[in-house]
Design a protein around this motif. Structure first.
Motif, PDB file in Angstrom:
ATOM      1  N   VAL A 170      -0.641 -45.254  -2.185  1.00  0.00           N
ATOM      2  CA  VAL A 170      -2.164 -45.232  -1.307  1.00  0.00           C
ATOM      3  C   VAL A 170      -2.813 -44.028  -1.915  1.00  0.00           C
ATOM      4  O   VAL A 170      -4.650 -44.454  -1.812  1.00  0.00           O
ATOM      5  CB  VAL A 170      -1.116 -44.670  -0.047  1.00  0.00           C
ATOM      6  CG1 VAL A 170      -2.579 -44.257   0.842  1.00  0.00           C
ATOM      7  CG2 VAL A 170      -0.737 -45.813   1.000  1.00  0.00           C
ATOM      8  N   SER A 171      -1.938 -42.883  -2.318  1.00  0.00           N
ATOM      9  CA  SER A 171      -2.717 -41.796  -2.978  1.00  0.00           C
ATOM     10  C   SER A 171      -3.492 -42.430  -4.319  1.00  0.00           C
ATOM     11  O   SER A 171      -4.591 -41.579  -4.637  1.00  0.00           O
ATOM     12  CB  SER A 171      -1.685 -40.355  -3.721  1.00  0.00           C
ATOM     13  OG  SER A 171      -1.282 -40.134  -2.519  1.00  0.00           O
ATOM     14  N   GLY A 172      -3.182 -43.036  -4.880  1.00  0.00           N
ATOM     15  CA  GLY A 172      -3.530 -43.480  -6.509  1.00  0.00           C
ATOM     16  C   GLY A 172      -4.903 -44.381  -5.642  1.00  0.00           C
ATOM     17  O   GLY A 172      -6.065 -44.509  -6.813  1.00  0.00           O
ATOM     18  N   ALA A 173      -4.643 -45.565  -4.794  1.00  0.00           N
ATOM     19  CA  ALA A 173      -6.029 -45.741  -4.411  1.00  0.00           C
ATOM     20  C   ALA A 173      -6.727 -46.055  -3.695  1.00  0.00           C
ATOM     21  O   ALA A 173      -8.047 -46.109  -4.228  1.00  0.00           O
ATOM     22  CB  ALA A 173      -5.646 -47.139  -3.122  1.00  0.00           C
ATOM     23  N   VAL A 174      -7.625 -43.735  -3.055  1.00  0.00           N
ATOM     24  CA  VAL A 174      -7.190 -43.345  -2.752  1.00  0.00           C
ATOM     25  C   VAL A 174      -8.433 -42.217  -3.874  1.00  0.00           C
ATOM     26  O   VAL A 174      -9.511 -42.407  -4.458  1.00  0.00           O
ATOM     27  CB  VAL A 174      -7.022 -41.740  -1.447  1.00  0.00           C
ATOM     28  CG1 VAL A 174      -8.439 -41.051  -1.553  1.00  0.00           C
ATOM     29  CG2 VAL A 174      -6.696 -42.533  -0.435  1.00  0.00           C
ATOM     30  N   THR A 175      -7.520 -42.449  -5.424  1.00  0.00           N
ATOM     31  CA  THR A 175      -8.400 -41.976  -6.214  1.00  0.00           C
ATOM     32  C   THR A 175      -9.630 -43.166  -7.064  1.00  0.00           C
ATOM     33  O   THR A 175      -9.987 -43.133  -7.433  1.00  0.00           O
ATOM     34  CB  THR A 175      -7.663 -42.028  -7.608  1.00  0.00           C
ATOM     35  OG1 THR A 175      -6.785 -40.846  -7.005  1.00  0.00           O
ATOM     36  CG2 THR A 175      -7.682 -41.219  -8.960  1.00  0.00           C
ATOM     37  N   GLY A 176      -8.762 -44.397  -7.204  1.00  0.00           N
ATOM     38  CA  GLY A 176      -9.166 -45.918  -7.214  1.00  0.00           C
ATOM     39  C   GLY A 176     -10.611 -46.010  -6.343  1.00  0.00           C
ATOM     40  O   GLY A 176     -12.541 -45.910  -7.028  1.00  0.00           O
ATOM     41  N   VAL A 177     -10.992 -45.353  -4.928  1.00  0.00           N
ATOM     42  CA  VAL A 177     -11.313 -45.995  -4.429  1.00  0.00           C
ATOM     43  C   VAL A 177     -12.841 -44.239  -4.911  1.00  0.00           C
ATOM     44  O   VAL A 177     -14.524 -44.944  -4.441  1.00  0.00           O
ATOM     45  CB  VAL A 177     -11.655 -45.816  -2.956  1.00  0.00           C
ATOM     46  CG1 VAL A 177     -12.838 -46.139  -2.207  1.00  0.00           C
ATOM     47  CG2 VAL A 177     -10.429 -47.038  -2.695  1.00  0.00           C
TER      48      VAL A 177
ATOM     49  N   ALA B  31      -3.896 -47.316  -8.378  1.00  0.00           N
ATOM     50  CA  ALA B  31      -2.470 -47.079  -7.094  1.00  0.00           C
ATOM     51  C   ALA B  31      -0.825 -47.762  -7.738  1.00  0.00           C
ATOM     52  O   ALA B  31      -0.423 -46.897  -7.073  1.00  0.00           O
ATOM     53  CB  ALA B  31      -3.377 -48.405  -6.157  1.00  0.00           C
ATOM     54  N   LEU B  32      -1.541 -48.796  -8.339  1.00  0.00           N
ATOM     55  CA  LEU B  32       0.447 -48.987  -9.169  1.00  0.00           C
ATOM     56  C   LEU B  32       1.158 -47.679 -10.192  1.00  0.00           C
ATOM     57  O   LEU B  32       2.015 -47.496  -9.830  1.00  0.00           O
ATOM     58  CB  LEU B  32       0.513 -50.722 -10.006  1.00  0.00           C
ATOM     59  CG  LEU B  32       0.023 -51.433  -8.696  1.00  0.00           C
ATOM     60  CD1 LEU B  32      -0.056 -52.364 -10.105  1.00  0.00           C
ATOM     61  CD2 LEU B  32       0.806 -51.644  -8.441  1.00  0.00           C
ATOM     62  N   ALA B  33       0.246 -47.393 -10.572  1.00  0.00           N
ATOM     63  CA  ALA B  33       0.415 -46.420 -12.001  1.00  0.00           C
ATOM     64  C   ALA B  33       1.317 -45.587 -11.027  1.00  0.00           C
ATOM     65  O   ALA B  33       2.058 -44.521 -11.028  1.00  0.00           O
ATOM     66  CB  ALA B  33      -1.273 -45.860 -12.923  1.00  0.00           C
ATOM     67  N   ASN B  34      -0.628 -44.715  -9.938  1.00  0.00           N
ATOM     68  CA  ASN B  34       1.262 -43.616  -9.379  1.00  0.00           C
ATOM     69  C   ASN B  34       1.698 -43.832  -8.353  1.00  0.00           C
ATOM     70  O   ASN B  34       2.198 -43.239  -7.957  1.00  0.00           O
ATOM     71  CB  ASN B  34       0.002 -43.143  -7.602  1.00  0.00           C
ATOM     72  CG  ASN B  34      -1.844 -42.410  -8.746  1.00  0.00           C
ATOM     73  OD1 ASN B  34      -1.027 -40.658  -8.726  1.00  0.00           O
ATOM     74  ND2 ASN B  34      -2.344 -42.744  -8.920  1.00  0.00           N
ATOM     75  N   GLY B  35       1.973 -44.902  -7.790  1.00  0.00           N
ATOM     76  CA  GLY B  35       3.048 -45.376  -6.654  1.00  0.00           C
ATOM     77  C   GLY B  35       4.239 -45.424  -7.705  1.00  0.00           C
ATOM     78  O   GLY B  35       5.670 -44.644  -7.310  1.00  0.00           O
ATOM     79  N   PHE B  36       4.495 -45.537  -9.087  1.00  0.00           N
ATOM     80  CA  PHE B  36       5.479 -45.518  -9.707  1.00  0.00           C
ATOM     81  C   PHE B  36       5.601 -43.609 -10.600  1.00  0.00           C
ATOM     82  O   PHE B  36       7.108 -43.519 -10.657  1.00  0.00           O
ATOM     83  CB  PHE B  36       5.499 -46.386 -11.833  1.00  0.00           C
ATOM     84  CG  PHE B  36       5.976 -47.288 -11.791  1.00  0.00           C
ATOM     85  CD1 PHE B  36       6.450 -48.491 -10.924  1.00  0.00           C
ATOM     86  CD2 PHE B  36       4.494 -48.763 -11.951  1.00  0.00           C
ATOM     87  CE1 PHE B  36       6.847 -49.861 -10.827  1.00  0.00           C
ATOM     88  CE2 PHE B  36       4.770 -49.792 -11.187  1.00  0.00           C
ATOM     89  CZ  PHE B  36       6.266 -51.014 -11.656  1.00  0.00           C
ATOM     90  N   VAL B  37       4.643 -43.018 -10.348  1.00  0.00           N
ATOM     91  CA  VAL B  37       4.434 -41.722 -10.581  1.00  0.00           C
ATOM     92  C   VAL B  37       5.547 -41.044  -9.423  1.00  0.00           C
ATOM     93  O   VAL B  37       6.583 -40.124  -9.382  1.00  0.00           O
ATOM     94  CB  VAL B  37       3.303 -40.654 -10.665  1.00  0.00           C
ATOM     95  CG1 VAL B  37       3.577 -39.620 -10.284  1.00  0.00           C
ATOM     96  CG2 VAL B  37       2.608 -42.023 -11.919  1.00  0.00           C
ATOM     97  N   ALA B  38       5.325 -41.794  -8.217  1.00  0.00           N
ATOM     98  CA  ALA B  38       6.163 -41.401  -6.970  1.00  0.00           C
ATOM     99  C   ALA B  38       7.866 -41.706  -6.997  1.00  0.00           C
ATOM    100  O   ALA B  38       7.997 -40.737  -6.382  1.00  0.00           O
ATOM    101  CB  ALA B  38       5.361 -41.506  -6.050  1.00  0.00           C
TER     102      ALA B  38
END
Length: 316
Positions: free
Chosen positions: A73-80, A202-209
């Motif tokens: 979700v956090s990565g998606a916010v960055t992308g948006v 979003a996927l990238a930040n998911g794996f980071v989390a």
């Protein structure tokens, strides 16, 4: 003896950060997106995992896996912010990273019995079993617990690598690669390249989390400042791995990134032996990263010149 212990610690940290590096590989290497929100999503994964384990009673492994969605979700916010509002890549990451510093700090209020915020929360005394402190870690005996931790981490990292490899071979994965390589081509196919960017970040930040959740389980504590400098560490791991191992045919890019993370982590741990007080550790870390970038640039220039030379000779 100290060198051996440092090596074991370095391997454990390297495998933990390998998942972090694989996430940054998606955003940086595939999408060419320098995402600074990594420094915020790493501790976010740790605090979400801790809350799930402590407050909801969810076992360690599912808690680690569920932390993926917080980073997603956090990565998606960055992308948006970048795609829909035309904010630059760096500023989009900085905005989300800054916001997550408050989000993670607020979530720690759920962990403390007093309801106050805290920057560091240890759950060693909470009778919780993490993925590295449960029964699985004792399979080889208490004396060999460190080796069992390495095995558990290795299995976890290989699983993440396989998932990423399989995803990148799907139609969606190919479109994600195409977005990073040639965005115009994706647009010409009638596809929205912006959506693929948002998905990739979003996927990238998911794996980071997930890496942040593993980190918390490894030390059985959550640290709100644990994300500091993680984007530099991840970028260095990706650059080292791709520069050293990408030319070897039987080693894939994802495997190269994992090996790069282990090498970089070992180097950081050996620096501690040089600077025992830790005063110049950040300076040495920055110098090493600069040397890696210089070496990578020199190597790329050398390979490029050799290729042009061979091409010129062929035309003659």
């Amino acid at each position: 003896m100290l060198f051996f212990a440092t090596t074991i610690d370095g391997l454990q940290m390297g495998l933990c950060f390998a998942v972090l590096a694989l996430g940054v590989y998606i955003s940086y290497s595939i999408l060419d997106f320098p995402d600074l929100s990594v420094d915020g999503t790493f501790p976010l994964g740790g605090v979400c995992c801790t809350v799930l384990m402590l407050k909801l009673g969810i076992p360690a492994l599912p808690a680690v896996l569920l932390s993926f969605f917080a980073g997603f979700v956090s990565g998606a916010v960055t992308g948006v912010l970048h795609v829909k509002f035309n904010i630059s890549k760096l500023l989009s990451g900085i905005i989300v990273m800054t916001a997550l510093l408050s989000v993670t700090l607020a979530l720690t209020m759920l962990l403390t019995k007093t309801g106050l915020t805290t920057t560091i929360f240890s759950f060693r005394s909470e009778n919780l079993q993490g993925i590295f402190s449960g029964r699985a870690s004792q399979l080889l005996g208490s004396a060999n617990r460190d080796y069992m931790i390495l095995i558990i981490e290795l299995v976890f990292v290989i699983a993440v690598k396989i998932i990423i490899d399989l995803f990148l071979k799907t139609k969606l994965g190919y479109m994600l690669r195409a977005t990073g390589d040639n965005e115009t081509l994706v647009i010409s196919l009638g596809r929205d390249s912006g959506l693929y960017k948002i998905l990739g970040i979003a996927l990238a930040n998911g794996f980071v989390a997930v890496s942040g959740a593993m980190y918390s389980n490894l030390f059985m504590q959550y640290d709100n400042s644990s994300g500091s400098g993680k984007v530099v560490m991840a970028l260095a791991s990706v650059i080292i791995g791709l520069a050293v191992f990408s030319k070897i045919r039987f080693i894939s890019d994802t495997t190269s990134v994992i090996l790069g993370a282990v090498i970089y982590s070992l180097c950081l741990n050996y620096l501690v032996l040089v600077d025992t007080n830790g005063i110049y550790l950040k300076l040495l870390n920055a110098a090493m990263f600069a040397l890696i970038l210089i070496f990578n640039e020199k190597t790329s220039s050398f390979v490029s010149s050799r290729s042009k030379l061979k091409g010129g000779q062929g035309r003659c």
